[in-house]
Motif scaffolding. Sequence first.
Motif, short mmCIF file in Angstrom:
data_model
loop_
_atom_site.label_atom_id
_atom_site.label_comp_id
_atom_site.label_asym_id
_atom_site.label_seq_id
_atom_site.Cartn_x
_atom_site.Cartn_y
_atom_site.Cartn_z
N GLU A 6 -6.48 -13.97 -26.30
CA GLU A 6 -5.64 -14.91 -25.58
C GLU A 6 -5.93 -14.86 -24.08
O GLU A 6 -6.32 -13.82 -23.55
CB GLU A 6 -4.15 -14.60 -25.79
CG GLU A 6 -3.69 -14.57 -27.22
CD GLU A 6 -3.65 -13.19 -27.81
OE1 GLU A 6 -2.86 -12.95 -28.74
OE2 GLU A 6 -4.42 -12.31 -27.32
N SER A 7 -5.70 -15.98 -23.42
CA SER A 7 -5.81 -16.03 -21.97
C SER A 7 -4.92 -17.16 -21.45
O SER A 7 -4.44 -17.98 -22.24
CB SER A 7 -7.26 -16.27 -21.53
OG SER A 7 -7.73 -17.51 -22.03
N GLY A 8 -4.72 -17.17 -20.14
CA GLY A 8 -3.98 -18.26 -19.52
C GLY A 8 -2.55 -17.93 -19.13
O GLY A 8 -1.86 -18.76 -18.53
N CYS A 22 -6.57 -19.50 -27.01
CA CYS A 22 -6.83 -18.45 -28.00
C CYS A 22 -8.25 -18.67 -28.50
O CYS A 22 -8.52 -19.67 -29.18
CB CYS A 22 -5.84 -18.53 -29.14
SG CYS A 22 -6.21 -17.41 -30.52
N ALA A 23 -9.14 -17.76 -28.14
CA ALA A 23 -10.53 -17.86 -28.56
C ALA A 23 -10.73 -17.04 -29.82
O ALA A 23 -10.44 -15.84 -29.84
CB ALA A 23 -11.45 -17.37 -27.45
N ALA A 24 -11.22 -17.69 -30.86
CA ALA A 24 -11.44 -17.03 -32.15
C ALA A 24 -12.92 -16.79 -32.36
O ALA A 24 -13.75 -17.63 -32.03
CB ALA A 24 -10.88 -17.89 -33.28
N SER A 25 -13.25 -15.65 -32.93
CA SER A 25 -14.65 -15.32 -33.26
C SER A 25 -14.67 -14.51 -34.55
O SER A 25 -13.64 -14.04 -35.02
CB SER A 25 -15.31 -14.54 -32.12
OG SER A 25 -14.63 -13.33 -31.88
N VAL A 93 5.70 -12.07 -24.03
CA VAL A 93 4.28 -11.90 -24.34
C VAL A 93 3.97 -12.87 -25.48
O VAL A 93 4.67 -12.87 -26.50
CB VAL A 93 3.96 -10.46 -24.75
CG1 VAL A 93 2.49 -10.35 -25.14
CG2 VAL A 93 4.30 -9.49 -23.63
N TYR A 94 2.96 -13.68 -25.28
CA TYR A 94 2.58 -14.68 -26.26
C TYR A 94 1.36 -14.18 -27.04
O TYR A 94 0.35 -13.79 -26.45
CB TYR A 94 2.27 -16.01 -25.58
CG TYR A 94 3.52 -16.74 -25.17
CD1 TYR A 94 4.33 -16.26 -24.14
CD2 TYR A 94 3.94 -17.89 -25.83
CE1 TYR A 94 5.50 -16.91 -23.77
CE2 TYR A 94 5.10 -18.56 -25.46
CZ TYR A 94 5.88 -18.05 -24.44
OH TYR A 94 7.04 -18.70 -24.08
N TYR A 95 1.49 -14.22 -28.36
CA TYR A 95 0.44 -13.74 -29.25
C TYR A 95 -0.14 -14.89 -30.07
O TYR A 95 0.60 -15.72 -30.59
CB TYR A 95 1.00 -12.69 -30.22
CG TYR A 95 1.52 -11.45 -29.57
CD1 TYR A 95 2.85 -11.34 -29.20
CD2 TYR A 95 0.68 -10.35 -29.33
CE1 TYR A 95 3.35 -10.19 -28.61
CE2 TYR A 95 1.17 -9.21 -28.74
CZ TYR A 95 2.50 -9.13 -28.38
OH TYR A 95 2.97 -7.98 -27.78
N CYS A 96 -1.45 -14.86 -30.20
CA CYS A 96 -2.15 -15.79 -31.07
C CYS A 96 -2.31 -15.12 -32.44
O CYS A 96 -2.58 -13.91 -32.50
CB CYS A 96 -3.51 -16.12 -30.47
SG CYS A 96 -4.52 -17.21 -31.47
N THR A 97 -2.16 -15.89 -33.49
CA THR A 97 -2.32 -15.36 -34.84
C THR A 97 -3.08 -16.35 -35.69
O THR A 97 -2.86 -17.57 -35.59
CB THR A 97 -0.96 -15.03 -35.47
OG1 THR A 97 -1.17 -14.55 -36.80
CG2 THR A 97 -0.04 -16.23 -35.52
N ALA A 98 -3.98 -15.85 -36.52
CA ALA A 98 -4.76 -16.68 -37.42
C ALA A 98 -4.54 -16.21 -38.85
O ALA A 98 -4.46 -15.01 -39.10
CB ALA A 98 -6.24 -16.63 -37.07
N SER A 99 -4.48 -17.18 -39.74
CA SER A 99 -4.25 -16.85 -41.14
C SER A 99 -5.36 -17.42 -42.00
O SER A 99 -5.77 -18.57 -41.81
CB SER A 99 -2.90 -17.42 -41.60
OG SER A 99 -2.73 -17.23 -42.99
N SER A 100 -5.83 -16.60 -42.95
CA SER A 100 -6.82 -17.08 -43.90
C SER A 100 -6.17 -17.33 -45.26
O SER A 100 -6.85 -17.70 -46.21
CB SER A 100 -7.94 -16.03 -44.06
OG SER A 100 -7.42 -14.87 -44.70
N GLY A 101 -4.86 -17.13 -45.31
CA GLY A 101 -4.16 -17.24 -46.59
C GLY A 101 -4.06 -15.88 -47.27
O GLY A 101 -3.15 -15.66 -48.06
N ILE A 102 -4.99 -15.01 -46.97
CA ILE A 102 -4.97 -13.65 -47.52
C ILE A 102 -4.69 -12.65 -46.42
O ILE A 102 -3.89 -11.73 -46.58
CB ILE A 102 -6.33 -13.32 -48.20
CG1 ILE A 102 -6.56 -14.27 -49.37
CG2 ILE A 102 -6.35 -11.86 -48.65
CD1 ILE A 102 -7.92 -14.11 -50.01
#
Length: 116
Positions: A6-8, A22-25, A93-102
């Motif tokens: 995260e940034s900004g 939120c930059a994802a890699s 505090v702001y958090y980015c979260t990603a879900s793949s379903g699993i």
Amino acid sequence: QVQLVESGGGLVQAGGSLRLSCAASGSTTSINSIGWYRQAPGKEREFVARISKIGDTTRYATSVKRRFTISRDNAWNTVYLQMNSLEPEDTAVYYCTASSGINNYWGQGTQVTVSS
């Protein structure tokens, strides 16, 4: 595995705006949605917004609806949270979260402070 950065974040006066990124890699093709949560001091982490790959469906917490907008770039490498009309209650505090379903992945968070 998916990595999120995260940034900004920063300090802004009430009524101002900020845009979080939120930059994802990593294994980003496995992601089916990315969202934002926040945690204020002494409070539990709460949902803010989410965008899903299926139809670019978005969902917002009632407290931020019509003030915050979640969006993404074409490649789903970066997700943004445009925050307008910020209020002191948005300090967290702001958090980015990603879900793949699993699996669910989390970033380290970025501080947003709104002064009155």
